[in-house]
Design a protein around this motif. Structure first.
Motif, mmCIF file in Angstrom:
data_model
loop_
_atom_site.group_PDB
_atom_site.id
_atom_site.type_symbol
_atom_site.label_atom_id
_atom_site.label_comp_id
_atom_site.label_asym_id
_atom_site.label_seq_id
_atom_site.Cartn_x
_atom_site.Cartn_y
_atom_site.Cartn_z
ATOM 1 N N ASP A 212 0.839 -1.211 0.000
ATOM 2 C CA ASP A 212 0.000 0.000 0.000
ATOM 3 C C ASP A 212 0.865 1.247 0.000
ATOM 4 N N THR A 213 1.931 1.229 0.813
ATOM 5 C CA THR A 213 2.811 2.401 0.901
ATOM 6 C C THR A 213 3.475 2.667 -0.444
ATOM 7 N N VAL A 214 4.049 1.627 -1.050
ATOM 8 C CA VAL A 214 4.764 1.856 -2.298
ATOM 9 C C VAL A 214 3.785 2.162 -3.433
ATOM 10 N N ARG A 215 2.575 1.621 -3.331
ATOM 11 C CA ARG A 215 1.557 1.887 -4.370
ATOM 12 C C ARG A 215 1.151 3.359 -4.344
ATOM 13 N N LYS A 216 0.972 3.901 -3.134
ATOM 14 C CA LYS A 216 0.601 5.326 -3.030
ATOM 15 C C LYS A 216 1.737 6.201 -3.538
ATOM 16 N N ALA A 217 2.962 5.860 -3.176
ATOM 17 C CA ALA A 217 4.115 6.658 -3.621
ATOM 18 C C ALA A 217 4.255 6.566 -5.141
ATOM 19 N N THR A 218 4.006 5.393 -5.688
ATOM 20 C CA THR A 218 4.090 5.209 -7.146
ATOM 21 C C THR A 218 3.083 6.092 -7.860
ATOM 22 N N ALA A 219 1.867 6.157 -7.315
ATOM 23 C CA ALA A 219 0.824 6.974 -7.944
ATOM 24 C C ALA A 219 1.261 8.446 -7.966
ATOM 25 N N ILE A 220 1.859 8.898 -6.868
ATOM 26 C CA ILE A 220 2.318 10.298 -6.815
ATOM 27 C C ILE A 220 3.430 10.523 -7.833
ATOM 28 N N VAL A 221 4.406 9.613 -7.855
ATOM 29 C CA VAL A 221 5.549 9.782 -8.770
ATOM 30 C C VAL A 221 5.063 9.747 -10.221
ATOM 31 N N GLU A 222 4.175 8.811 -10.541
ATOM 32 C CA GLU A 222 3.706 8.709 -11.935
ATOM 33 C C GLU A 222 2.912 9.948 -12.339
ATOM 34 N N GLU A 223 2.150 10.477 -11.402
ATOM 35 C CA GLU A 223 1.377 11.681 -11.710
ATOM 36 C C GLU A 223 2.312 12.882 -11.914
ATOM 37 N N GLU A 224 3.260 13.044 -10.998
ATOM 38 C CA GLU A 224 4.145 14.219 -11.066
ATOM 39 C C GLU A 224 5.102 14.169 -12.258
ATOM 40 N N LEU A 225 5.496 12.961 -12.665
ATOM 41 C CA LEU A 225 6.527 12.866 -13.705
ATOM 42 C C LEU A 225 5.973 12.455 -15.068
ATOM 43 N N ALA A 226 4.640 12.433 -15.181
ATOM 44 C CA ALA A 226 4.018 11.982 -16.440
ATOM 45 C C ALA A 226 4.526 12.743 -17.653
ATOM 46 N N ASP A 227 4.800 14.036 -17.479
ATOM 47 C CA ASP A 227 5.261 14.799 -18.647
ATOM 48 C C ASP A 227 6.765 15.058 -18.608
ATOM 49 N N SER A 228 7.504 14.244 -17.855
ATOM 50 C CA SER A 228 8.960 14.449 -17.745
ATOM 51 C C SER A 228 9.689 13.981 -18.996
ATOM 52 N N GLY A 229 9.056 13.112 -19.781
ATOM 53 C CA GLY A 229 9.720 12.567 -20.963
ATOM 54 C C GLY A 229 10.785 11.527 -20.607
ATOM 55 N N ALA A 230 10.884 11.176 -19.321
ATOM 56 C CA ALA A 230 11.918 10.214 -18.906
ATOM 57 C C ALA A 230 11.559 8.806 -19.384
ATOM 58 N N PHE A 231 12.559 7.944 -19.440
ATOM 59 C CA PHE A 231 12.360 6.565 -19.902
ATOM 60 C C PHE A 231 11.507 5.774 -18.900
#
Ligand code: XMP
Length: 311
Positions: A212-231
């Motif tokens: 649950d902890t890593v899933r919540k953190a993943t959702a935040i990271v994916e949302e914040e970095l969606a337009d980063s263009g990173a691999f």
């Protein structure tokens, strides 16, 4: 590569090989298994049974997202709830290889193996791509021999066929064929996500609470970095705890690592030079929105010597 010829040849090959029999495939929602599912359904229609195995290690909303995306393409996908089985296989394990082994065994010998045997399917469709074969031969990856992984010996296996329609393609070819087939861009361009899923981002034991902890953190990271263009970008939960202070109380909280990398083929990678304000925003959200997390670190390590995932 000529997409039209590729699609025509593979659909014809699947049709011809499977004939009137039943086939089955496991869809993860990754770009390879998604393309196999679409090609297989073009060739076999409802004689291909497609299953999504919920192993408890998926990202937020992922099982429903995958089922819905295929429903919109007119392809039914069965969601198989195997969460308990995977979590009990992982209980108590902390060694990275032991965790990976437990996941592979539960998938092939357990859940999917059972489905294949019960379904009476004579063929499995599998999304192996050229890079998988090369890495298997070079000893970088575990081998992809589905039949032996299923625990089916050669005699029993007689009559069973494995079809690997993507085995001549690399990842960028796979994405090109997906676009040619008008598959949703969100599927065709999906960021790489490992088969063992969030378990590769938990150092130490995989429990539903730690997931649950890593899933919540993943959702935040994916949302914040969606337009980063990173691999690729991800959140990782460490096994240590660190002292912190919140509302005048000392606490011993969890530590999340954010990893965001640049790469072309995942064989080598460097950390993305994210702007400080973005890093601060990520850190702020992670330590305020997730219970029990009081530190957020950004990983600068290239591959090699680090790998991209943590296990
Ligand atoms: P590593 O961590 O080995 O990852 O540097 C290289 C790339 O492969 C992905 N990865 C996997 N993909 N099954 C997969 O399908 C796996 O077990 C697996 N392990 C790592 C990883 O996300 C990265 O893109």
């Amino acid at each position: 590569m000529d997409c039209a010829t590729f699609v025509e040849e593979q659909v014809a090959h699947i049709k011809q090989t499977v004939g009137e029999a039943q086939a089955i495939n496991a869809l993860s929602g990754g770009v390879d298994s998604s393309l196999v599912t679409v090609l297989g359904h073009r060739a076999l229609g409802d004689r291909l049974r497609t299953v999504f195995i919920d192993n408890a290690l998926m990202r937020e909303g992922e099982p429903q997202y995958v089922v819905d995306a295929f429903a919109q393409m007119g392809i039914p996908v069965e969601n198989v709830d195997a969460r308990k089985e995977f979590l009990s296989a992982l209980a108590g394990l902390t060694d990275p290889e032991a965790k990976r082994h437990a996941i592979t065994e539960t998938f092939y010998s357990g859940v999917f193996g059972r489905l294949v045997r019960e379904s009476g399917a004579k063929f499995l469709l599998h999304g192996t791509i050229l890079t998988d074969i090369e890495e298997t031969v070079a000893g970088i990856k575990r081998q992809h021999n589905i039949l032996s992984q299923l625990g089916i010996d050669t005699e029993q296996a007689y009559g069973y066929g494995v079809l690997e329609p993507l085995k001549t393609l690399r990842k960028d070819d796979v994405r090109e064929v997906c676009r040619y087939l008008d598959m949703p861009a969100a599927l065709a361009n999906r960021m790489p996500f490992p088969g063992p899923a969030l378990a590769t981002r938990i150092v130490g034991e995989v429990t539903s609470e730690r997931l649950d902890t890593v899933r919540k953190a993943t959702a935040i990271v994916e949302e914040e970095l969606a337009d980063s263009g990173a691999f690729q970008y991800m959140a990782v939960l460490l096994n240590d705890r660190a002292t912190g202070i919140r509302e005048n109380q000392r606490e011993f909280g969890r530590i999340i690592v954010v990893r965001c990398i640049e790469s072309t083929d995942a064989r080598t990678a460097t950390a993305t030079e994210l702007p400080w304000p973005k890093l601060h925003q990520l850190c702020h959200r992670i330590v305020t929105e997730i219970d029990d997390v009081n530190r957020c670190l950004y990983d600068l390590t290239p591959k090699p010597p680090a790998t991209i995932e943590y296990i």
